[in-house]
Each structure stands twice: as structure tokens, then as C-alpha cells.
Design an enzyme around this catalytic site. Structure first.
Site, PDB file in Angstrom:
ATOM      1  N   LYS A 187       0.729  -1.692  -0.252  1.00  0.00           N
ATOM      2  CA  LYS A 187       0.369   0.050  -0.052  1.00  0.00           C
ATOM      3  C   LYS A 187       0.692   1.269  -0.176  1.00  0.00           C
ATOM      4  O   LYS A 187       1.600   1.743   1.289  1.00  0.00           O
ATOM      5  CB  LYS A 187      -1.193  -0.110   1.213  1.00  0.00           C
ATOM      6  N   GLY A 209      -8.579   9.468   9.146  1.00  0.00           N
ATOM      7  CA  GLY A 209      -8.897   9.073  10.272  1.00  0.00           C
ATOM      8  C   GLY A 209      -9.653  10.367  10.324  1.00  0.00           C
ATOM      9  O   GLY A 209     -10.462  10.555  11.745  1.00  0.00           O
ATOM     10  N   ALA A 253      -9.794   5.352   3.321  1.00  0.00           N
ATOM     11  CA  ALA A 253      -9.129   6.027   4.519  1.00  0.00           C
ATOM     12  C   ALA A 253     -10.642   7.132   4.190  1.00  0.00           C
ATOM     13  O   ALA A 253     -11.016   7.052   3.177  1.00  0.00           O
ATOM     14  CB  ALA A 253      -7.664   7.596   4.143  1.00  0.00           C
ATOM     15  N   GLY A 254     -10.956   7.710   5.603  1.00  0.00           N
ATOM     16  CA  GLY A 254     -11.902   8.904   5.884  1.00  0.00           C
ATOM     17  C   GLY A 254     -13.584   8.179   6.303  1.00  0.00           C
ATOM     18  O   GLY A 254     -14.336   9.112   6.777  1.00  0.00           O
ATOM     19  N   ASN A 297      -9.616   1.697   8.734  1.00  0.00           N
ATOM     20  CA  ASN A 297      -8.869   1.342  10.513  1.00  0.00           C
ATOM     21  C   ASN A 297      -9.367   2.408  11.758  1.00  0.00           C
ATOM     22  O   ASN A 297     -10.633   1.398  12.468  1.00  0.00           O
ATOM     23  CB  ASN A 297      -7.603   1.435  10.025  1.00  0.00           C
ATOM     24  N   THR A 298      -9.098   3.415  11.820  1.00  0.00           N
ATOM     25  CA  THR A 298      -9.371   4.330  12.591  1.00  0.00           C
ATOM     26  C   THR A 298     -11.182   4.392  13.313  1.00  0.00           C
ATOM     27  O   THR A 298     -11.796   3.708  14.196  1.00  0.00           O
ATOM     28  CB  THR A 298      -9.152   5.854  11.894  1.00  0.00           C
TER      29      THR A 298
END
Lengths: 66, 263
Positions: free
Chosen positions: B100, B161, B188-189, B210-211
Site C-alpha cells: 500500500k 482518520g 481512508a476517511g 482502520n480508525t
């Protein structure tokens, strides 16, 4: 001679190999990868490649990531 | 409807279309439970400076036992050269050609730097990597990455995040429509499972987050919720979503309605 290891100054034996450095610093049996002066240093070259005064060494291992 | 086909990357059949990050969980055990609860198609990992105590070794022990494909990242790299070296180290440690590719251009929003990203992607593709580029949703960047051999494109939904979801659905939908043969992943996001469902409904092949899971009040339950939303979104895409229109259309038939007077 003096090197920078993971951002910290270290004094090591002149002409030390990367394999010897790893052994000396307690990474001998660990899963790590190495870069010297910003360039990847494959495992297969650790026994031969020697360090020079002023080298910057990064030793990295698996970590959490996103 | 015919059964869905799994996502296959380099002959590896992924168990699901949810890609999960491994950072920031309250404990290694909660990370392990979150992975078990959500059955991700792959999990992302990174490389960081190791200390003599070997903290990275313990983490790797947990991940290896999960038997889920790993996608190492180059998170935190700000130049093409840093990212290339990190990718080479990751290939040796994780024994995978997958990377990645993150090249960050801005400290505040963690924007991908499209120029160094392209440079690094080309160098790594030439070295035999399968590059998963973390990128903006710019169509020309997607084209350039495709030109140098990227078969997988990972546009951001919103800054890493931030949990804002899909900031620009139009750009993402356009990319999907223009790159029909590529594997497209919103990376992401994402903050809520509905964001994952939205991306999958648009026809994206997978979502990476993830977050949203690791910082949820209950990461294990949230991991499961994201898995369900990803599956629901995928099913909806395959089922064919109706086109929106501005006027009403009665769903109950008018035929034989009581009190109906003709003419």
C-alpha cells in the site's frame, strides 16, 4: 567509529558488518529489515556489507498500520 | 441472482471485501477479536523502528496466526525514495510483493502527494511490486497510475482518520465508471458503516478502514457492523439500484382501487 542507529548516536567497532551489528545490538534472531543511508540492504548482503563512520542505519520490524 | 464472485488479487482469493487496518486498538486482544468478528479480506500492517526488546515481534506473532493476507504500507513517508526503501524492507519482512503505497504531501490533512506517488509507483512496479496506491480521487492521476501498470487504485474518501465518509461521491463514481477493469478500493476517511455501504453501492470492489473501528467505543462490534455494511452495499450494487427521479411514482397500483371513477 560513530554511526546513527534508529536515530540515536552509537559507537561501534570499525568496519563492523551489518550482521555483526544486529547480533551486537540484540536483533540477531529477530525479524527485521535494514536500510543503510536510506538504501535497502537485503538480508543476503548482511554478512558482507560493512559499515563506515557516519553511516545512518535503520532497523525496522512489523508494526500496526492502517 | 448468481452468487457473487470473490475478489481475487494475484491468485489469492480474499475472504471478503472489507480491508482492515491494525493500528490504534485498545489492546492486541481486541485487535484479534475485531479481525475474527469482521473476517477481513486483508489486513494492513507497517514497519517501524524496532527496539532490542522486540515489540514488533510480538505483534507479528498475533498477526501471523490470523491467516489473513497482509498488505504492508509505507505510511508516514514524505518522499518517493523513502517510500521505495520502506517498500523494499516490507517485501523482505512480510514476504509479499503487495504494497500500500502512501506518499504523504501535507502534514495537516495527510494528503497523498500525487507527483511522488507516481514516481514511487513506477519504480516499485518495475521492481516487481503489486502497488496499491493510496491516492486522491483525481482522474488523470488514476490514468497515469494505470499507464505505469497499477491494476488497483485506492482513492481516498476523506482525510485519514477524519471519519467524514465520501467527501466527493461524484469524483469516486466517475472513477468507477471510467476504470471498469481495475480493482477500486475506497481507502481512508470512512467513519460509519453507512459510508462503507455507500462506496460498495457505487460499485467499488472493496473498502479499507482502520480508525472507524479501532477508535469506536466497541471496536469488535463496530468491525462486525462494517463487515455487514460492506456486504449489504455489495449486494445492493449487484441487485441494481433504481435511478432517482424528481417526481413521485405510486408504488401501490391504481387498478381496482375502490371509489375509482373513470372519465
Amino acid at each position: 567509529m560513530n554511526i546513527t542507529l534508529n536515530g540515536s548516536p552509537e559507537t561501534v567497532t570499525d568496519g563492523m558488518t551489518i550482521a555483526a551489528l544486529l547480533q551486537d545490538k540484540g536483533y540477531g534472531d529477530k525479524l527485521v529489515a535494514v536500510a543503510v543511508n536510506g538504501a535497502f540492504t537485503p538480508k543476503s548482503t548482511r554478512e558482507e556489507q560493512t559499515l563506515s563512520d557516519g553511516d545512518t542505519v535503520e532497523i525496522v520490524a512489523p508494526m500496526q498500520g492502517g | 441472482m448468481t452468487p457473487d464472485t470473490p475478489l481475487i488479487i494475484d491468485d489469492i482469493t480474499l475472504q471478503s471485501r472489507l480491508f482492515l487496518g491494525t493500528a490504534g486498538y485498545p489492546s492486541p486482544d481486541i485487535l484479534r477479536q475485531a479481525i475474527e468478528a469482521s473476517n477481513p479480506g486483508l489486513i494492513t500492517v507497517s514497519l517501524r523502528r524496532e527496539n532490542a526488546a522486540g515489540k514488533g515481534q510480538d505483534f507479528w506473532g498475533i498477526i501471523k496466526d490470523m491467516n489473513v493476507p497482509v498488505l504492508p504500507n509505507t505510511a508516514g513517508c514524505f518522499t518517493a525514495q523513502e517510500a521505495i526503501t520502506t517498500a523494499e524492507m516490507a517485501r523482505e519482512v512480510f514476504e509479499t510483493n503487495w504494497i500500500k503505497l502512501e506518499v504523504i504531501g501535507d502534514d495537516y490533512l495527510l494528503n497523498p502527494d500525487p507527483f511522488d506517488l507516481l514516481k514511487a509507483a513506477e519504480a516499485l512496479t518495475n521492481k516487481g511490486f503489486n502497488v496499491f496506491p493510496y491516492m486522491t480521487d483525481d482522474l488523470i492521476l488514476a490514468q497515469r497510475l494505470s499507464d505505469i501498470g497499477c491494476k488497483i487504485l485506492m482513492p481516498w474518501g476523506a482525510p485519514i482518520g477524519s471519519g467524514k465518509g465520501l467527501n466527493n461521491p461524484y469524483a469516486l463514481q466517475t472513477m468507477r465508471d471510467r476504470f471498469t477493469g481495475h480493482t477500486l478500493v475506497v481507502d481512508a476517511g470512512l467513519g460509519a458503516p453507512s459510508h462503507a455501504a455507500q462506496a460498495m453501492e457505487m460499485g467499488f470492489d472493496a473498502v479499507l478502514l482502520n480508525t472507524a473501528v479501532s477508535k469506536a467505543a466497541d471496536p469488535v462490534a463496530m468491525a462486525r457492523a462494517f463487515a455487514q455494511a460492506t456486504t449489504a452495499g455489495r449486494s445492493a450494487f449487484r441487485a441494481g439500484i433504481i435511478a432517482p427521479q424528481s417526481s413521485a411514482r405510486a408504488s401501490t397500483p391504481m387498478l381496482d382501487k375502490p371509489f375509482w371513477h373513470q372519465g
